[in-house]
Design a protein around this motif. Structure first.
Motif, PDB file in Angstrom:
ATOM      1  N   UNK A   1      12.293  -2.988   5.372  1.00 29.17           N
ATOM      2  CA  UNK A   1      11.508  -2.047   6.167  1.00 29.17           C
ATOM      3  C   UNK A   1      10.410  -2.817   6.869  1.00 29.17           C
ATOM      4  N   UNK A   2      10.491  -2.871   8.183  1.00 25.87           N
ATOM      5  CA  UNK A   2       9.504  -3.593   8.979  1.00 25.87           C
ATOM      6  C   UNK A   2       8.477  -2.612   9.545  1.00 25.87           C
ATOM      7  N   UNK A   3       7.223  -2.996   9.490  1.00 24.80           N
ATOM      8  CA  UNK A   3       6.127  -2.128   9.919  1.00 24.80           C
ATOM      9  C   UNK A   3       5.542  -2.655  11.223  1.00 24.80           C
ATOM     10  N   UNK A   4       5.648  -1.903  12.329  1.00 26.04           N
ATOM     11  CA  UNK A   4       4.975  -2.326  13.572  1.00 26.04           C
ATOM     12  C   UNK A   4       3.464  -2.352  13.379  1.00 26.04           C
ATOM     13  N   UNK A   5       2.804  -3.321  13.982  1.00 30.30           N
ATOM     14  CA  UNK A   5       1.362  -3.486  13.782  1.00 30.30           C
ATOM     15  C   UNK A   5       0.554  -2.295  14.275  1.00 30.30           C
ATOM     16  N   UNK A   6       1.081  -1.552  15.250  1.00 29.10           N
ATOM     17  CA  UNK A   6       0.331  -0.427  15.795  1.00 29.10           C
ATOM     18  C   UNK A   6       0.684   0.904  15.134  1.00 29.10           C
ATOM     19  N   UNK A   7       1.450   0.876  14.045  1.00 29.69           N
ATOM     20  CA  UNK A   7       1.821   2.110  13.351  1.00 29.69           C
ATOM     21  C   UNK A   7       0.617   2.687  12.614  1.00 29.69           C
ATOM     22  N   UNK A   8       0.444   4.010  12.663  1.00 30.69           N
ATOM     23  CA  UNK A   8      -0.650   4.667  11.966  1.00 30.69           C
ATOM     24  C   UNK A   8      -0.505   4.466  10.461  1.00 30.69           C
ATOM     25  N   UNK A   9      -1.641   4.272   9.797  1.00 34.02           N
ATOM     26  CA  UNK A   9      -1.606   3.961   8.372  1.00 34.02           C
ATOM     27  C   UNK A   9      -0.998   5.096   7.534  1.00 34.02           C
ATOM     28  N   UNK A  10      -1.118   6.331   8.007  1.00 36.96           N
ATOM     29  CA  UNK A  10      -0.517   7.441   7.278  1.00 36.96           C
ATOM     30  C   UNK A  10       1.005   7.345   7.316  1.00 36.96           C
ATOM     31  N   UNK A  11       1.555   6.954   8.453  1.00 37.39           N
ATOM     32  CA  UNK A  11       2.998   6.759   8.567  1.00 37.39           C
ATOM     33  C   UNK A  11       3.439   5.570   7.724  1.00 37.39           C
ATOM     34  N   UNK A  12       2.614   4.529   7.648  1.00 42.17           N
ATOM     35  CA  UNK A  12       2.922   3.380   6.785  1.00 42.17           C
ATOM     36  C   UNK A  12       3.039   3.838   5.338  1.00 42.17           C
ATOM     37  N   UNK A  13       2.083   4.666   4.899  1.00 37.77           N
ATOM     38  CA  UNK A  13       2.109   5.161   3.524  1.00 37.77           C
ATOM     39  C   UNK A  13       3.373   5.972   3.248  1.00 37.77           C
ATOM     40  N   UNK A  14       3.798   6.766   4.230  1.00 40.35           N
ATOM     41  CA  UNK A  14       5.025   7.545   4.054  1.00 40.35           C
ATOM     42  C   UNK A  14       6.241   6.638   3.941  1.00 40.35           C
ATOM     43  N   UNK A  15       6.257   5.529   4.686  1.00 40.09           N
ATOM     44  CA  UNK A  15       7.366   4.569   4.580  1.00 40.09           C
ATOM     45  C   UNK A  15       7.420   3.973   3.165  1.00 40.09           C
ATOM     46  N   UNK A  16       6.263   3.600   2.644  1.00 43.43           N
ATOM     47  CA  UNK A  16       6.207   3.035   1.295  1.00 43.43           C
ATOM     48  C   UNK A  16       6.712   4.034   0.266  1.00 43.43           C
ATOM     49  N   UNK A  17       6.305   5.296   0.428  1.00 45.93           N
ATOM     50  CA  UNK A  17       6.721   6.325  -0.518  1.00 45.93           C
ATOM     51  C   UNK A  17       8.217   6.606  -0.405  1.00 45.93           C
ATOM     52  N   UNK A  18       8.699   6.702   0.816  1.00 51.27           N
ATOM     53  CA  UNK A  18      10.096   7.056   1.032  1.00 51.27           C
ATOM     54  C   UNK A  18      11.050   5.982   0.530  1.00 51.27           C
ATOM     55  N   UNK A  19      10.692   4.717   0.747  1.00 50.23           N
ATOM     56  CA  UNK A  19      11.603   3.617   0.408  1.00 50.23           C
ATOM     57  C   UNK A  19      11.185   2.842  -0.844  1.00 50.23           C
TER      58      UNK A  19
ATOM     59  N   UNK B   1      -0.984  -1.802  -3.246  1.00 52.45           N
ATOM     60  CA  UNK B   1      -2.344  -1.481  -3.668  1.00 52.45           C
ATOM     61  C   UNK B   1      -3.177  -0.985  -2.484  1.00 52.45           C
ATOM     62  N   UNK B   2      -2.895  -1.526  -1.292  1.00 50.13           N
ATOM     63  CA  UNK B   2      -3.579  -1.018  -0.098  1.00 50.13           C
ATOM     64  C   UNK B   2      -3.134   0.400   0.215  1.00 50.13           C
ATOM     65  N   UNK B   3      -1.865   0.681  -0.009  1.00 49.36           N
ATOM     66  CA  UNK B   3      -1.314   2.001   0.286  1.00 49.36           C
ATOM     67  C   UNK B   3      -1.915   3.067  -0.618  1.00 49.36           C
ATOM     68  N   UNK B   4      -2.187   2.726  -1.870  1.00 46.85           N
ATOM     69  CA  UNK B   4      -2.783   3.697  -2.785  1.00 46.85           C
ATOM     70  C   UNK B   4      -4.123   4.190  -2.253  1.00 46.85           C
ATOM     71  N   UNK B   5      -4.915   3.284  -1.706  1.00 46.29           N
ATOM     72  CA  UNK B   5      -6.195   3.684  -1.119  1.00 46.29           C
ATOM     73  C   UNK B   5      -5.975   4.589   0.093  1.00 46.29           C
ATOM     74  N   UNK B   6      -4.969   4.271   0.885  1.00 52.81           N
ATOM     75  CA  UNK B   6      -4.689   5.068   2.080  1.00 52.81           C
ATOM     76  C   UNK B   6      -4.252   6.476   1.695  1.00 52.81           C
ATOM     77  N   UNK B   7      -3.357   6.577   0.712  1.00 50.16           N
ATOM     78  CA  UNK B   7      -2.876   7.891   0.269  1.00 50.16           C
ATOM     79  C   UNK B   7      -4.047   8.747  -0.213  1.00 50.16           C
ATOM     80  N   UNK B   8      -4.929   8.135  -0.995  1.00 46.02           N
ATOM     81  CA  UNK B   8      -6.097   8.867  -1.492  1.00 46.02           C
ATOM     82  C   UNK B   8      -6.996   9.294  -0.339  1.00 46.02           C
ATOM     83  N   UNK B   9      -7.252   8.382   0.594  1.00 45.04           N
ATOM     84  CA  UNK B   9      -8.131   8.693   1.716  1.00 45.04           C
ATOM     85  C   UNK B   9      -7.554   9.792   2.600  1.00 45.04           C
ATOM     86  N   UNK B  10      -6.254   9.704   2.906  1.00 52.87           N
ATOM     87  CA  UNK B  10      -5.630  10.694   3.785  1.00 52.87           C
ATOM     88  C   UNK B  10      -5.570  12.060   3.121  1.00 52.87           C
TER      89      UNK B  10
END
Length: 470
Positions: A228-246, A267-276
């Protein structure tokens, strides 16, 4: 100089337990540290704080008063490390950074991963950023300046630039030797990225695979090509969903050319999920950022604008009541029962709205299933409305000895709950289609709809049924 006996006395008689059964700093401990700082007893303050984890030291700064933070930082000295700053609440960290010079901030940020360093520097004023960047080593400065070119809350801002990438023709034995001998590599990683000559990722290797195969096996033979490749301009909320989904532990970040430029770890995603999640809840209530360390003026501005918006929408419901004022004067019971209709409808709308906002945030509610979900919520609203209508209708008829009044409020309740269910999903979906955050203003509009339609349905039915004259 404090001798061993005095140190024992500190531990046994002075230092209270630092953490309670819920792993929170105790009031007694916080008070002891504050008193030590106030008495200029830096030895005792450091002795008390030294055993704490970095996250607990950060919590300590959040628990004391704003005017106490700078003296505490001065007393603790090197205990206020870069890792402690990274764990701090944003507002508390800003208070501390204000008392540090550019060189001190640069020294601290150089000890952090790029994503944590960026989180500190991005909150500085422009002139302060330039001063700190000027103090950094050229390599660190280039990495942070590159990160700051990306929009806030995107993958480019939160990614780490420290990762391990190797060509696919490398043998496992050579890879192991490379990892052991190269001191410049990052020390914390779970996967090794395999790249082609253009530095585009072609696969990944987990460390467990590398350690369990013979040295003469090619990396290309054990790597996993699907990734799963993450584009640099992808919103962090969408990144978190990718991590959760896959079920990702880490993922490669690529630029517009498809080249590997960083990685994001779970570990970065956990902070994002909490923040969002916190952000959506607070937006639904109109409480702004909802941070107890936020300046009073900022909290006031964030909250009062939504209260003013609620005042405006409440006037719509008040106009409906005013229109039927003559009818209400004829039967006091109508005024007694109106809040029940509005309140139950509002709660029903809030339930549906909360489900809808969550589904939109989790990408569970999309254009392909919107009709089906609306139908589902409509059926739930009918069932809920029918149940509440029967209960309130029978109760009203018995209490007021007026069966017609019971029928009127029962029908009004059913209508309002159905409308509330529809509004609870229609408003968030409409805002989402308009590229607006569905949590931002949903509660204001849903409340207006349920109150207005509840009053309108109840009073119109009362007039239409002949219960009162109009």
């Amino acid at each position: 100089m404090t001798d061993a006996r005095e140190m024992d006395d500190v531990d046994a008689n002075i230092a209270p337990p630092s953490l309670d059964e819920d792993n929170r700093l105790t009031d007694e401990f916080v008070r002891s540290v504050s008193e030590a700082v106030e008495n200029n007893d830096t030895v005792l303050a450091q002795e008390l704080v030294n055993p704490l984890h970095n996250a607990d030291i950060a919590d300590l700064f959040e628990l004391i008063g704003e005017d106490e933070r700078a003296p505490l930082a001065e007393a603790l000295g090197d205990l206020v490390s870069a890792d402690v700053l990274a764990e701090m609440n944003d507002y508390v960290r800003e208070d501390l950074i204000e008392v540090l010079d550019a060189g001190q901030i640069a020294d601290l940020t150089e000890q952090l991963d790029t994503d944590d360093a960026v989180a500190i520097i991005e909150d500085l004023e422009d002139h302060e950023q330039l001063a700190v960047l000027a103090e950094l080593e050229p390599e660190d400065r280039a990495a942070i300046e590159s990160a700051l070119t990306y929009e806030e809350e995107t993958a480019g801002r939160i990614m780490q630039r420290e990762f391990v990438a190797v060509p696919e023709h490398m043998m496992v034995g050579d890879l192991i030797d490379y990892l052991r001998k190269n001191d410049d590599l990052t020390t914390e990683f779970w996967e090794i990225y395999v790249v082609d000559p253009a530095y585009k990722p072609v696969g990944t290797c987990q460390l467990s695979w590398i350690m369990r195969v013979p040295r003469d096996i090619a990396v290309a033979d054990i790597m996993k090509r699907e990734q799963t490749l993450i584009p640099a301009d992808m919103d962090q909320e969408e990144v978190a969903l990718r991590f959760q989904k896959y079920n990702l532990i880490s993922a490669a970040v690529i630029n517009d050319d498809g080249r590997l430029i960083g990685m994001i770890t779970v570990d970065d995603i956990l902070h994002i999920v909490e923040d969002e999640a916190s952000e959506d809840v607070l937006l639904l209530s109109g409480a702004g950022e909802g941070d107890i360390n936020e300046p009073i003026r900022d909290s006031y501005v964030a909250r009062v604008r939504w209260l003013i918006a609620n005042l405006a929408t409440a006037l719509v419901a008040s106009f409906v009541i005013w229109t039927f004022g003559a009818a209400i004067e004829q039967m006091v019971a109508l005024a007694v029962l109106m809040p029940i209709v509005a309140s139950i409808g509002g709660n029903a709308g809030t339930q549906t709205m909360a489900v809808s906002v969550r589904a939109l945030a989790m990408n569970e509610l999309t254009r392909s299933n919107t009709r089906r979900i609306i139908g589902r919520e409509f059926r739930i609203a009918l069932l809920n409305g029918g149940t509440i209508a029967v209960l309130v209708g029978i109760g009203t008829g018995l209490v007021f000895a007026n069966p017609l009044l019971g029928i009127v409020i029962a029908v009004a309740m059913l209508i309002n709950i159905v409308i509330a269910g529809f509004a609870g999903i229609f408003v968030p979906v409409t805002l989402d289609r308009m590229d607006q955050d569905p949590a931002l203003a949903s509660s204001v509009f849903v409340t207006m709809i349920t109150d207005t339609m509840g009053f309108l349905a109840f009073l119109s039915l009362a007039v239409g049924s002949g219960l009162v004259n109009f």
